[in-house]
Design a protein around this motif. Structure first.
Motif, mmCIF file in Angstrom:
data_model
loop_
_atom_site.group_PDB
_atom_site.id
_atom_site.type_symbol
_atom_site.label_atom_id
_atom_site.label_comp_id
_atom_site.label_asym_id
_atom_site.label_seq_id
_atom_site.Cartn_x
_atom_site.Cartn_y
_atom_site.Cartn_z
ATOM 1 N N PHE A 28 0.836 -1.201 0.000
ATOM 2 C CA PHE A 28 0.000 0.000 0.000
ATOM 3 C C PHE A 28 0.874 1.255 0.000
ATOM 4 O O PHE A 28 0.563 2.240 -0.668
ATOM 5 N N CYS A 29 1.951 1.218 0.768
ATOM 6 C CA CYS A 29 2.870 2.347 0.810
ATOM 7 C C CYS A 29 3.505 2.581 -0.556
ATOM 8 O O CYS A 29 3.660 3.725 -0.992
ATOM 9 N N LEU A 53 2.230 1.955 -3.507
ATOM 10 C CA LEU A 53 1.271 2.572 -4.430
ATOM 11 C C LEU A 53 1.118 4.058 -4.152
ATOM 12 O O LEU A 53 1.141 4.879 -5.077
ATOM 13 N N GLY A 54 0.956 4.428 -2.875
ATOM 14 C CA GLY A 54 0.834 5.840 -2.544
ATOM 15 C C GLY A 54 2.110 6.611 -2.837
ATOM 16 O O GLY A 54 2.076 7.739 -3.341
ATOM 17 N N ASN A 103 -3.362 -2.589 -7.214
ATOM 18 C CA ASN A 103 -4.510 -2.245 -6.382
ATOM 19 C C ASN A 103 -5.342 -3.483 -6.055
ATOM 20 O O ASN A 103 -5.713 -3.726 -4.901
ATOM 21 N N HIS A 145 -5.031 0.646 4.357
ATOM 22 C CA HIS A 145 -5.338 1.788 3.495
ATOM 23 C C HIS A 145 -4.753 3.083 4.050
ATOM 24 O O HIS A 145 -4.441 4.000 3.285
ATOM 25 N N PHE A 164 -1.353 3.791 2.638
ATOM 26 C CA PHE A 164 -1.314 4.422 1.313
ATOM 27 C C PHE A 164 -1.102 5.922 1.448
ATOM 28 O O PHE A 164 -0.265 6.519 0.759
ATOM 29 N N SER A 222 2.086 8.447 0.373
ATOM 30 C CA SER A 222 1.953 9.711 -0.360
ATOM 31 C C SER A 222 2.650 10.853 0.373
ATOM 32 O O SER A 222 3.336 11.684 -0.239
#
Length: 428
Positions: free
Chosen positions: A19-20, A22-23, A116, A139, A142, A146
């Motif tokens: 998740f990290c 992707l963000g 995802n 989540h 994520f 970012s």
């Protein structure tokens, strides 16, 4: 018992790393859009099309994601997708012209769609195997990724203006995170144990419950995306906020969403996914609608906080429900969510230009309310661990004994869940 908890935490951290990734990867190239625009000599329209290419790639990735999930399993798909996202940063940094950049961004969207689905399948499998809630915290990471990317972009820009250097450092970090996560991800055997009814549905139309999940995701991502894109403009043009206060709209939504996701797993365990989604989306709609009626900066910020708080658990809960319907359902719901995130903000903009931004934001509140309506049509299964504790209280057993008995009888037995097993270590 301690060893089991260690395995859960270790796997949770590994999935959180995805998740990290992707963000972090998304925010990395988004933070350098001005530099990319200048280097490639793009107009505003061309830059908008570049952004659209990523969304289109993610939205149309559904058939490929469904095939790869069945063929590779979520573990392998997640690892490969994370590696591709890291490598695409390097390619984007040296893209010689606009057409190549468009192709890179479209490929980035496809890789985002793959990761995802795969990482959410891993999160749902983690909950099913250990009978503990975890998706909301996943989540939240994520958003943490970012934030880390934004800080790195700021720090790198202070040292050098080279996009290649910045993207090179970021790509190395993405690849390191992916390699760190891979050994502790949950291994799955594809759809071998998937119910026959769900296998037969693959060649027909999606089940009605899957479509309701997809619509809930669409309306939720429309509201979430619109808040990110239009909250600052609403504060400035409608609420007459100063240039210093206007950006706080995005900050309030983001902070409340991260904080809520840190606590939402506890809410899910206590009240169940369906109630959390329904109450949260109604809170979001009522809070924003009240702010629009009251007018002013302070009511707007309170309404935005209600949106962040109320919508925070929608995406994690719907992903878990979709994963329990099978890999194809998860891929479809994820694609519909991406479509909502892509199409929502422009649609709100068109409505605002034809009427006013107040009516545009009212449509955002209506979208949040529609999430609650869709949630009424979804069959929410029990949250991991809640039924065990309830049964223990009714029978007068110790909760630990009931959990052990249930885990032996029902390990991984969530309806339609992906078949997942931990990879056996040499030590065991």
């Amino acid at each position: 018992m301690l060893r089991v908890r260690d395995e859960f935490r270790r796997t949770q951290v590994a999935i959180a790393a995805l998740f990290c990734v992707l963000g972090f990867q998304y925010a990395t190239w988004a933070a350098r859009l001005p530099a990319l625009k200048s280097r490639l000599g793009l107009s505003e329209a061309e830059l908008g099309l570049l952004l659209m290419a990523t969304g289109v790639g993610a939205a149309v990735s559904f058939p490929l994601v469904a095939v790869l999930t069945r063929r590779w399993g979520s573990r392998r798909l997640a690892f490969v997708s994370a590696l591709v996202l890291g490598l695409l940063l390097l390619v984007l940094a040296v893209a010689p012209n606009y057409p190549v950049a468009l192709l890179v961004m479209a490929a980035d969207g496809v890789a985002v769609g793959c990761l995802n689905v795969a990482m959410n399948a891993q999160g749902a499998a983690l909950e099913s195997r250990y009978r503990r809630t975890a998706m909301a915290k996943l989540h939240a990471t994520f958003s943490g990724g970012s934030l880390a990317a934004a800080l790195l972009a700021s720090g790198t820009s202070a040292v050098t203006s080279s996009v290649a250097v910045h993207f090179g450092v970021s790509a190395v970090l993405v690849l390191l995170l992916a390699m760190y996560a891979e050994p502790d991800l949950l291994a799955d055997d594809g759809s071998a144990d998937e119910p026959a009814e769900k296998k037969r549905r693959r060649r027909g139309l999606p089940a009605a419950v899957t479509l309701w999940m997809g619509f809930a995701m669409v309306f939720g991502t429309v509201a979430e995306g619109a808040m990110n894109d239009w909250s600052a403009l609403y504060l400035k043009d409608v609420a007459d906020a100063s240039a210093r206060v206007a950006p706080l709209g995005i900050a309030v939504v983001s902070v409340m969403m991260v904080l809520a996701r840190l606590f939402a797993d506890g809410w899910r365990t206590r009240w169940g996914d369906g109630r959390v989604v329904r109450v949260g989306s109604v809170l979001a709609a009522a809070g924003l609608a009240s702010a629009l009626l009251a007018g002013g900066v302070v009511p707007a910020l309170i309404g935005f906080a209600c949106m962040g708080l109320g919508l925070a658990a929608v995406t994690p809960c719907v992903y878990v429900a979709a994963a329990r319907q099978g890999s194809d359902a998860l891929a479809l719901v994820a694609a519909m969510g991406t479509t909502g995130l892509l199409a929502g903000p422009p649609l709100i903009g068109f409505l605002a230009s034809g009427t006013s931004l107040v009516w545009g934001m009212a449509a955002v509140a209506a979208s949040a309310l529609l999430v609650a309506a869709c949630a009424l049509r979804i069959r929410w299964t029990g949250v991991p661990g809640t039924q065990d504790r309830a049964g223990a209280r009714e029978e007068g057993e110790a909760p630990e004994a009931a959990a052990v008995e249930t885990s032996v009888a029902d390990a991984g037995a969530a309806d339609g869940a992906l078949s997942v097993d931990r990879p056996k270590s040499s030590a065991s």
